[in-house]
Motif scaffolding. Structure first.
Motif, PDB file in Angstrom:
ATOM      1  N   ASN A  14     -22.479  37.649  -6.158  1.00 39.75           N
ATOM      2  CA  ASN A  14     -21.500  36.567  -6.015  1.00 39.75           C
ATOM      3  C   ASN A  14     -20.192  37.085  -5.439  1.00 39.75           C
ATOM      4  N   LEU A  15     -19.714  38.214  -5.948  1.00 44.02           N
ATOM      5  CA  LEU A  15     -18.462  38.781  -5.441  1.00 44.02           C
ATOM      6  C   LEU A  15     -18.589  39.159  -3.980  1.00 44.02           C
ATOM      7  N   ALA A  16     -19.726  39.712  -3.587  1.00 44.40           N
ATOM      8  CA  ALA A  16     -19.948  40.067  -2.186  1.00 44.40           C
ATOM      9  C   ALA A  16     -19.937  38.812  -1.302  1.00 44.40           C
ATOM     10  N   GLU A  17     -20.564  37.741  -1.781  1.00 42.24           N
ATOM     11  CA  GLU A  17     -20.586  36.483  -1.025  1.00 42.24           C
ATOM     12  C   GLU A  17     -19.193  35.879  -0.921  1.00 42.24           C
ATOM     13  N   ILE A  18     -18.434  35.925  -1.996  1.00 43.92           N
ATOM     14  CA  ILE A  18     -17.063  35.406  -1.982  1.00 43.92           C
ATOM     15  C   ILE A  18     -16.217  36.197  -0.999  1.00 43.92           C
ATOM     16  N   ASN A  19     -16.319  37.520  -1.047  1.00 48.05           N
ATOM     17  CA  ASN A  19     -15.544  38.358  -0.131  1.00 48.05           C
ATOM     18  C   ASN A  19     -15.935  38.117   1.319  1.00 48.05           C
ATOM     19  N   ALA A  20     -17.231  37.930   1.591  1.00 44.46           N
ATOM     20  CA  ALA A  20     -17.692  37.644   2.953  1.00 44.46           C
ATOM     21  C   ALA A  20     -17.128  36.309   3.439  1.00 44.46           C
ATOM     22  N   PHE A  25     -13.115  33.518   7.053  1.00 44.50           N
ATOM     23  CA  PHE A  25     -12.050  32.550   7.289  1.00 44.50           C
ATOM     24  C   PHE A  25     -10.652  33.169   7.257  1.00 44.50           C
ATOM     25  N   GLY A  26     -10.564  34.487   7.125  1.00 39.33           N
ATOM     26  CA  GLY A  26      -9.264  35.152   7.131  1.00 39.33           C
ATOM     27  C   GLY A  26      -8.432  34.885   5.889  1.00 39.33           C
ATOM     28  N   ILE A  27      -9.090  34.647   4.779  1.00 40.12           N
ATOM     29  CA  ILE A  27      -8.396  34.378   3.515  1.00 40.12           C
ATOM     30  C   ILE A  27      -8.190  35.720   2.807  1.00 40.12           C
ATOM     31  N   PRO A  28      -6.951  36.035   2.430  1.00 42.89           N
ATOM     32  CA  PRO A  28      -6.718  37.318   1.750  1.00 42.89           C
ATOM     33  C   PRO A  28      -7.326  37.330   0.354  1.00 42.89           C
ATOM     34  N   GLU A  29      -7.353  38.509  -0.247  1.00 44.18           N
ATOM     35  CA  GLU A  29      -7.933  38.649  -1.583  1.00 44.18           C
ATOM     36  C   GLU A  29      -7.282  37.679  -2.570  1.00 44.18           C
ATOM     37  N   HIS A  30      -5.969  37.549  -2.480  1.00 39.42           N
ATOM     38  CA  HIS A  30      -5.227  36.641  -3.362  1.00 39.42           C
ATOM     39  C   HIS A  30      -4.694  35.485  -2.518  1.00 39.42           C
ATOM     40  N   ILE A  31      -5.192  34.304  -2.773  1.00 45.03           N
ATOM     41  CA  ILE A  31      -4.835  33.135  -1.968  1.00 45.03           C
ATOM     42  C   ILE A  31      -3.331  32.854  -2.019  1.00 45.03           C
ATOM     43  N   GLY A  32      -2.683  33.290  -3.094  1.00 42.49           N
ATOM     44  CA  GLY A  32      -1.237  33.122  -3.209  1.00 42.49           C
ATOM     45  C   GLY A  32      -0.453  33.961  -2.217  1.00 42.49           C
ATOM     46  N   VAL A  41      -3.917  26.353   8.257  1.00 46.10           N
ATOM     47  CA  VAL A  41      -4.910  26.683   9.288  1.00 46.10           C
ATOM     48  C   VAL A  41      -6.291  26.845   8.655  1.00 46.10           C
ATOM     49  N   SER A  42      -6.366  27.516   7.516  1.00 45.76           N
ATOM     50  CA  SER A  42      -7.650  27.682   6.831  1.00 45.76           C
ATOM     51  C   SER A  42      -8.243  26.336   6.439  1.00 45.76           C
ATOM     52  N   VAL A  43      -7.410  25.449   5.913  1.00 47.49           N
ATOM     53  CA  VAL A  43      -7.886  24.113   5.548  1.00 47.49           C
ATOM     54  C   VAL A  43      -8.370  23.369   6.791  1.00 47.49           C
ATOM     55  N   MET A  44      -7.587  23.414   7.864  1.00 50.98           N
ATOM     56  CA  MET A  44      -7.960  22.712   9.091  1.00 50.98           C
ATOM     57  C   MET A  44      -9.229  23.305   9.728  1.00 50.98           C
ATOM     58  N   ASN A  45      -9.473  24.595   9.509  1.00 55.69           N
ATOM     59  CA  ASN A  45     -10.676  25.248  10.026  1.00 55.69           C
ATOM     60  C   ASN A  45     -11.876  25.095   9.097  1.00 55.69           C
ATOM     61  N   GLU A  46     -11.731  24.203   8.113  1.00 57.12           N
ATOM     62  CA  GLU A  46     -12.806  23.849   7.184  1.00 57.12           C
ATOM     63  C   GLU A  46     -13.264  25.026   6.328  1.00 57.12           C
ATOM     64  N   ALA A  47     -12.325  25.875   5.927  1.00 61.12           N
ATOM     65  CA  ALA A  47     -12.663  27.010   5.074  1.00 61.12           C
ATOM     66  C   ALA A  47     -13.080  26.562   3.678  1.00 61.12           C
ATOM     67  N   PHE A  48     -12.670  25.373   3.279  1.00 64.84           N
ATOM     68  CA  PHE A  48     -12.943  24.912   1.925  1.00 64.84           C
ATOM     69  C   PHE A  48     -13.917  23.740   1.892  1.00 64.84           C
ATOM     70  N   PHE A  49     -13.751  22.778   2.782  1.00 61.65           N
ATOM     71  CA  PHE A  49     -14.588  21.588   2.817  1.00 61.65           C
ATOM     72  C   PHE A  49     -14.949  21.250   4.251  1.00 61.65           C
ATOM     73  N   SER A  59     -18.755  21.495  -0.011  1.00 63.17           N
ATOM     74  CA  SER A  59     -18.055  22.756  -0.189  1.00 63.17           C
ATOM     75  C   SER A  59     -18.518  23.698   0.922  1.00 63.17           C
ATOM     76  N   GLN A  60     -17.580  24.303   1.615  1.00 66.27           N
ATOM     77  CA  GLN A  60     -17.949  25.249   2.662  1.00 66.27           C
ATOM     78  C   GLN A  60     -18.634  26.476   2.060  1.00 66.27           C
ATOM     79  N   PHE A  61     -18.217  26.878   0.870  1.00 65.62           N
ATOM     80  CA  PHE A  61     -18.770  28.077   0.254  1.00 65.62           C
ATOM     81  C   PHE A  61     -20.148  27.844  -0.350  1.00 65.62           C
TER      82      PHE A  61
END
Length: 89
Positions: A14-20, A25-32, A41-49, A59-61
């Motif tokens: 699961n952690l490997a899939e989350i990191n991939a 999508f260019g999301i850093p380890e800590h979304i904050g 940009v991540s939202v507009m590029n459908e990184a989440f939905f 869910s994109q993931f």
């Protein structure tokens, strides 16, 4: 393999899939750590939905379907608005 070992392997997978997913999508380890612009940009590029070919909000993931009707999205937005008040500005 013991249950504990199976749980550990499942967690590692699961952690490997989350990191991939984050890397794709260019999301850093800590979304904050993201700027407002980068997050947008991540939202507009459908990184989440995203809307699939069957017009379902997914869910994109995980690929899980969250809504198939606009009123369902409206309810989700209402809940997000309530949850938003619990987050720091």
């Amino acid at each position: 393999m013991s249950k504990v070992n199976l749980d550990i392997e499942f967690t590692k997978k699961n952690l490997a899939e989350i990191n991939a997913h984050k890397k794709m999508f260019g999301i850093p380890e800590h979304i904050g750590d993201m700027s407002e612009t980068d997050y947008r940009v991540s939202v507009m590029n459908e990184a989440f939905f995203w809307i699939d070919h069957g017009e379902r909000l997914r869910s994109q993931f995980s690929g899980e379907i969250y809504a198939v009707k606009q009123w369902q999205v409206d309810i989700m937005i209402e809940q997000l608005e309530q949850l938003k008040t619990q987050l720091p500005k």
